[in-house]
Design a protein around this motif. Structure first.
Motif, PDB file in Angstrom:
ATOM      1  N   GLU A 150      40.769  35.520   2.440  1.00 37.13           N
ATOM      2  CA  GLU A 150      42.026  35.361   2.309  1.00 37.13           C
ATOM      3  C   GLU A 150      42.592  34.376   1.179  1.00 37.13           C
ATOM      4  OE1 GLU A 150      44.606  37.496   3.782  1.00 37.13           O
ATOM      5  OE2 GLU A 150      42.807  38.545   4.027  1.00 37.13           O
ATOM      6  N   TYR A 151      41.626  33.550   1.024  1.00 42.24           N
ATOM      7  CA  TYR A 151      42.180  32.458  -0.187  1.00 42.24           C
ATOM      8  C   TYR A 151      42.088  33.197  -1.616  1.00 42.24           C
ATOM      9  CZ  TYR A 151      40.952  28.637   3.035  1.00 42.24           C
ATOM     10  OH  TYR A 151      40.924  27.639   4.047  1.00 42.24           O
ATOM     11  N   PHE A 152      41.571  34.337  -1.746  1.00 42.87           N
ATOM     12  CA  PHE A 152      41.901  35.285  -3.109  1.00 42.87           C
ATOM     13  C   PHE A 152      42.981  36.210  -2.880  1.00 42.87           C
ATOM     14  CE2 PHE A 152      36.755  34.918  -2.555  1.00 42.87           C
ATOM     15  CZ  PHE A 152      36.742  33.701  -3.603  1.00 42.87           C
ATOM     16  N   SER A 153      43.554  36.150  -1.736  1.00 41.22           N
ATOM     17  CA  SER A 153      44.883  37.072  -1.669  1.00 41.22           C
ATOM     18  C   SER A 153      45.800  37.100  -2.706  1.00 41.22           C
ATOM     19  CB  SER A 153      45.342  37.266  -0.500  1.00 41.22           C
ATOM     20  OG  SER A 153      46.008  35.647  -0.177  1.00 41.22           O
ATOM     21  N   ASP A 154      45.999  35.972  -3.281  1.00 45.71           N
ATOM     22  CA  ASP A 154      46.970  35.830  -4.409  1.00 45.71           C
ATOM     23  C   ASP A 154      46.619  35.558  -5.652  1.00 45.71           C
ATOM     24  OD1 ASP A 154      46.275  33.237  -3.887  1.00 45.71           O
ATOM     25  OD2 ASP A 154      48.173  32.469  -3.878  1.00 45.71           O
ATOM     26  N   ALA A 155      45.289  35.774  -5.685  1.00 48.23           N
ATOM     27  CA  ALA A 155      44.540  35.325  -7.065  1.00 48.23           C
ATOM     28  C   ALA A 155      44.673  36.519  -8.076  1.00 48.23           C
ATOM     29  CB  ALA A 155      42.970  35.151  -6.787  1.00 48.23           C
ATOM     30  N   ASP A 156      45.106  36.183  -9.494  1.00 47.22           N
ATOM     31  CA  ASP A 156      45.433  37.176 -10.369  1.00 47.22           C
ATOM     32  C   ASP A 156      43.819  37.183 -11.177  1.00 47.22           C
ATOM     33  OD1 ASP A 156      46.029  38.743 -12.858  1.00 47.22           O
ATOM     34  OD2 ASP A 156      47.933  37.962 -12.794  1.00 47.22           O
ATOM     35  N   TYR A 157      43.057  38.455 -10.819  1.00 49.70           N
ATOM     36  CA  TYR A 157      41.994  38.721 -11.553  1.00 49.70           C
ATOM     37  C   TYR A 157      41.976  38.713 -12.967  1.00 49.70           C
ATOM     38  CZ  TYR A 157      37.226  40.317 -12.362  1.00 49.70           C
ATOM     39  OH  TYR A 157      35.984  40.412 -12.592  1.00 49.70           O
ATOM     40  N   GLU A 158      43.029  39.582 -13.353  1.00 48.56           N
ATOM     41  CA  GLU A 158      43.139  39.631 -14.888  1.00 48.56           C
ATOM     42  C   GLU A 158      43.230  38.185 -15.613  1.00 48.56           C
ATOM     43  OE1 GLU A 158      42.549  42.353 -16.413  1.00 48.56           O
ATOM     44  OE2 GLU A 158      42.127  43.170 -14.373  1.00 48.56           O
ATOM     45  N   ILE A 159      44.229  37.290 -15.115  1.00 46.03           N
ATOM     46  CA  ILE A 159      44.273  36.084 -15.717  1.00 46.03           C
ATOM     47  C   ILE A 159      43.175  35.149 -15.607  1.00 46.03           C
ATOM     48  CG2 ILE A 159      46.117  33.934 -15.492  1.00 46.03           C
ATOM     49  CD1 ILE A 159      48.134  35.897 -14.978  1.00 46.03           C
ATOM     50  N   ASP A 160      42.526  35.066 -14.412  1.00 44.95           N
ATOM     51  CA  ASP A 160      41.818  34.103 -14.232  1.00 44.95           C
ATOM     52  C   ASP A 160      40.293  34.516 -13.294  1.00 44.95           C
ATOM     53  OD1 ASP A 160      40.445  31.686 -14.056  1.00 44.95           O
ATOM     54  OD2 ASP A 160      41.965  30.576 -12.644  1.00 44.95           O
ATOM     55  N   PRO A 161      39.676  35.483 -14.153  1.00 48.28           N
ATOM     56  CA  PRO A 161      38.729  36.034 -13.513  1.00 48.28           C
ATOM     57  C   PRO A 161      37.237  35.337 -12.694  1.00 48.28           C
ATOM     58  CG  PRO A 161      38.372  36.529 -15.812  1.00 48.28           C
ATOM     59  CD  PRO A 161      39.690  35.689 -15.588  1.00 48.28           C
ATOM     60  N   TRP A 162      37.389  34.015 -13.452  1.00 51.02           N
ATOM     61  CA  TRP A 162      36.143  33.422 -12.896  1.00 51.02           C
ATOM     62  C   TRP A 162      36.282  32.740 -11.542  1.00 51.02           C
ATOM     63  CZ3 TRP A 162      36.108  28.514 -10.676  1.00 51.02           C
ATOM     64  CH2 TRP A 162      37.418  27.748 -11.105  1.00 51.02           C
ATOM     65  N   TYR A 163      37.782  32.654 -11.251  1.00 52.91           N
ATOM     66  CA  TYR A 163      38.144  31.964  -9.893  1.00 52.91           C
ATOM     67  C   TYR A 163      37.374  32.786  -8.468  1.00 52.91           C
ATOM     68  CZ  TYR A 163      40.906  30.573  -5.783  1.00 52.91           C
ATOM     69  OH  TYR A 163      41.230  30.271  -4.531  1.00 52.91           O
ATOM     70  N   GLU A 164      37.829  34.149  -8.578  1.00 51.96           N
ATOM     71  CA  GLU A 164      37.173  34.764  -7.611  1.00 51.96           C
ATOM     72  C   GLU A 164      35.892  34.992  -7.560  1.00 51.96           C
ATOM     73  OE1 GLU A 164      38.130  38.900  -5.037  1.00 51.96           O
ATOM     74  OE2 GLU A 164      39.632  38.049  -6.364  1.00 51.96           O
ATOM     75  N   GLU A 165      35.304  35.827  -8.841  1.00 57.91           N
ATOM     76  CA  GLU A 165      33.874  35.944  -8.902  1.00 57.91           C
ATOM     77  C   GLU A 165      32.974  34.753  -8.615  1.00 57.91           C
ATOM     78  OE1 GLU A 165      32.747  38.835  -8.854  1.00 57.91           O
ATOM     79  OE2 GLU A 165      34.515  39.921  -9.346  1.00 57.91           O
ATOM     80  N   GLY A 166      33.577  33.574  -9.366  1.00 56.93           N
ATOM     81  CA  GLY A 166      32.678  32.461  -9.380  1.00 56.93           C
ATOM     82  C   GLY A 166      32.526  31.817  -8.131  1.00 56.93           C
ATOM     83  N   MET A 167      33.573  31.783  -7.256  1.00 59.48           N
ATOM     84  CA  MET A 167      33.749  31.225  -5.947  1.00 59.48           C
ATOM     85  C   MET A 167      33.168  32.172  -4.729  1.00 59.48           C
ATOM     86  SD  MET A 167      35.054  28.279  -6.172  1.00 59.48           S
ATOM     87  CE  MET A 167      34.890  28.024  -4.417  1.00 59.48           C
ATOM     88  N   ALA A 168      33.126  33.494  -5.091  1.00 62.54           N
ATOM     89  CA  ALA A 168      32.203  34.309  -4.133  1.00 62.54           C
ATOM     90  C   ALA A 168      30.919  34.106  -4.393  1.00 62.54           C
ATOM     91  CB  ALA A 168      32.449  35.923  -4.706  1.00 62.54           C
ATOM     92  N   GLU A 169      30.381  33.961  -5.677  1.00 64.32           N
ATOM     93  CA  GLU A 169      29.068  33.857  -5.962  1.00 64.32           C
ATOM     94  C   GLU A 169      28.751  32.395  -5.445  1.00 64.32           C
ATOM     95  OE1 GLU A 169      25.717  34.853  -8.019  1.00 64.32           O
ATOM     96  OE2 GLU A 169      26.858  36.246  -7.153  1.00 64.32           O
ATOM     97  N   TYR A 170      29.504  31.344  -5.518  1.00 61.87           N
ATOM     98  CA  TYR A 170      29.250  30.000  -4.815  1.00 61.87           C
ATOM     99  C   TYR A 170      28.940  30.140  -3.486  1.00 61.87           C
ATOM    100  CZ  TYR A 170      28.930  25.088  -4.212  1.00 61.87           C
ATOM    101  OH  TYR A 170      28.323  23.717  -4.018  1.00 61.87           O
ATOM    102  N   ILE A 171      29.958  30.767  -2.453  1.00 61.85           N
ATOM    103  CA  ILE A 171      29.873  30.751  -1.312  1.00 61.85           C
ATOM    104  C   ILE A 171      28.758  31.523  -0.713  1.00 61.85           C
ATOM    105  CG2 ILE A 171      30.971  32.015   0.812  1.00 61.85           C
ATOM    106  CD1 ILE A 171      33.770  31.339  -0.815  1.00 61.85           C
ATOM    107  N   SER A 172      28.431  32.767  -1.222  1.00 65.91           N
ATOM    108  CA  SER A 172      27.413  33.536  -0.849  1.00 65.91           C
ATOM    109  C   SER A 172      25.845  32.843  -0.964  1.00 65.91           C
ATOM    110  CB  SER A 172      27.503  34.989  -1.605  1.00 65.91           C
ATOM    111  OG  SER A 172      27.278  34.621  -2.969  1.00 65.91           O
ATOM    112  N   ARG A 173      25.811  32.034  -2.318  1.00 68.87           N
ATOM    113  CA  ARG A 173      24.754  31.333  -2.381  1.00 68.87           C
ATOM    114  C   ARG A 173      24.366  30.216  -1.497  1.00 68.87           C
ATOM    115  NH1 ARG A 173      24.002  30.908  -9.053  1.00 68.87           N
ATOM    116  NH2 ARG A 173      24.874  33.320  -9.530  1.00 68.87           N
TER     117      ARG A 173
END
Length: 230
Positions: free
Chosen positions: A133-156
């Motif tokens: 839910e922390y990603f629910s208001d993220a704007d992927y087009e503006i800040d793609p690293w936020y969600e993708e980078g954090m998803a990578e970090y959490i899973s690793r």
């Protein structure tokens, strides 16, 4: 009522060999995956997950079910995923086309001999992490690293050992350095087609940026998530 963490497994296969191989992967990793999903729920604000994993080949994932060039993707209903270590090794090695020298050699050796089933499971874990839910208001087009980078970090962080985490991070630091001259330093927009260097470059930079943000939060991943793009 269906448990929000219950996952159904569908096997889209062309042979009994594929079916047996994918079922064996599920059996070997099921306990670890279930623990991970519990952690996502308890620590990372994952309330709803896709109810199905479609286990399938690279060809089916990227040419029959979608034209997405990487055989791992998700939406709110299902995850499509290829669990073949050989496939992921081939995809990651494709990033090195045209790269030479010792750093490229080190990366090649890592992908050829260092990748394990744990790394494959982590890729699947990345897809589940997207449902925080922390990603629910993220704007992927503006800040793609936020969600993708954090998803990578959490899973690793949750699916790899500390040694595996650090080794993979170092490999991607080297990759980011090698690939930076080829891609805009101001853009994290993923590449297209089967340009795997272009596809993964923003993910590796995104992870490194996420790691820096977590460090700035004293190692608190949840705090880094709460700060979002601030």
């Amino acid at each position: 009522m269906r448990d929000r963490m219950q996952i159904d497994h569908i096997f889209a296969v062309k042979s009994t060999e594929e079916l047996a191989s994918y079922q064996a992967f599920v059996q070997r990793t099921e306990e670890k995956l279930c623990r991970y999903l519990t952690v996502l729920r308890e620590k990372y604000a994952v309330e709803e997950l896709p109810g199905t994993i479609v286990w399938t080949s690279r060809e089916t994932a990227t040419k029959r079910l979608s034209d997405i060039p990487v055989p791992s993707y998700t939406n709110e209903r299902r995850i499509v995923f290829c669990p073949e270590l050989r496939v992921w090794r081939e995809i990651y090695l494709a990033q090195l086309e045209g790269l030479t020298g010792e750093p490229a050699g080190k990366i090649r050796r890592y992908y050829e001999t260092g990748l394990t089933e744990a790394h494959v499971l982590q890729i699947l874990g990345h897809e589940f992490a997207h449902h925080s839910e922390y990603f629910s208001d993220a704007d992927y087009e503006i800040d793609p690293w936020y969600e993708e980078g954090m998803a990578e970090y959490i899973s690793r962080k949750e699916l790899l050992s500390e040694a595996e985490f650090e080794e993979k991070a170092e490999i991607e630091r080297l990759l980011a350095e090698l690939l930076s001259p080829r891609f805009s330093k101001d853009s994290l927009a993923p590449g297209s087609g089967e340009d795997y260097a272009g596809i993964f470059f923003p993910y590796w930079r995104g992870f490194l940026a996420a790691r820096k943000r977590v460090a700035a939060c004293g190692g608190d991943v949840v705090e880094a998530l709460k700060r979002g793009r601030a």
